[in-house]
Write an enzyme that holds these catalytic residues in place. Structure first.
Site: not given
Length: 273
Positions: A50, A121, A159
């Site tokens: 990321e 995300k 994540c």
């Protein structure tokens, strides 16, 4: 006439654990070095963390100042590298958002001829004393970003999404065989344990490979891993920079799902709130 034996379906994968810095040029150079090394060792899919395009800790206004569009220098560099080395590259970037103060925390999968999939995300890291939403615009929920390579379907997530099994479930409903997880898993009490436990859990519950690339210490926890559909770690990196290699095999996915048909027998569907 005897039948021609089927060619085994397999994708050699590399996860590259490195520390993106507050220099877009330096990050591109490091990605080029790691891609060359991974490809030389046979990888066809190369996965980076990321925020690979630009990262600063703590986050500040420079994140947005250094954000890029999807047709910007970072993705163009990834595409050129993918073409040069005949690989698919997955990496996170700070993408330009709908306003000048924020970025989108985006993951792209690129091949030599362009972008294969884009994921933004969904779950921002507003936890453990962090407030990612101060700087990042959340992606829309409900979509599944996938791409196919050599007959195996890969799904993208990022994540903190790892803590929400619904994200991986939507990818499985879209036919994913493997979950690709670029991350910057922030260090803290028991965070290494959370990271490795959740990687294994997502693999086991979905009977899918999990391919996860993190930042090294001292900011991330490291421990980038390639986990098989039974939760076994096939390869990993410790806490410093490095590359882990393993092969994602169609036969392994099929064998595990034949004896553990959890995807077939599920009685619940998932959907956005």
């Amino acid at each position: 006439m005897p039948e021609t034996p089927a060619v085994p379906v397999a994708v050699p994968v590399a996860v590259c654990q490195f520390a993106p810095a507050a220099s877009r040029a330096a990050n591109r150079d490091r990605i080029a070095e790691l891609t060359a090394e991974a490809a030389a060792r046979g990888a066809r899919l190369v996965v980076f963390p990321e925020y690979s395009s630009y990262f600063v800790d703590p986050m500040d206004a420079t994140l947005a100042e250094n954000s890029e569009p999807l047709d910007g220098e970072f993705v163009s560099t990834l595409t050129a590298l993918a073409s040069d080395y005949a690989v698919v590259i997955v990496a996170g970037l700070a993408e330009q958002a709908s306003d000048a103060a924020h970025v989108r925390n985006t993951v792209v999968a690129v091949r030599g001829d362009g972008i294969l999939a884009t994921y933004r995300k969904q779950h921002l890291y507003d936890a453990f004393g962090q407030t990612e939403s101060d700087w990042v615009e959340a992606g829309e929920v409900g979509g599944a970003a996938t791409f196919e390579l050599a007959g195996i379907r890969f799904g993208l997530m990022t994540c903190y999404d790892l803590r929400f099994p619904e994200v991986s479930r939507t990818l499985m409903d879209a036919g994913a065989d493997a979950l690709v997880v670029p991350a910057e898993w922030v260090r803290g009490p028991l965070k290494e344990h959370h990271w490795t436990t959740l990687l294994a859990a997502r693999a086991i519950e979905n009977t899918a490979y999990v391919i996860a690339a993190d930042h090294p210490t001292p900011i991330g926890v490291g421990h980038s891993q390639i986990v098989d559909p039974q939760g076994v770690v096939l390869a990993g990196v410790g806490t410093t920079e490095g590359i882990a290699f393993a092969t994602v095999e169609r036969s392994t996915i099929d064998r595990v799902r034949a004896v553990n048909p959890s995807l077939r027998v599920r009685r619940y569907a998932v959907g956005p709130r």
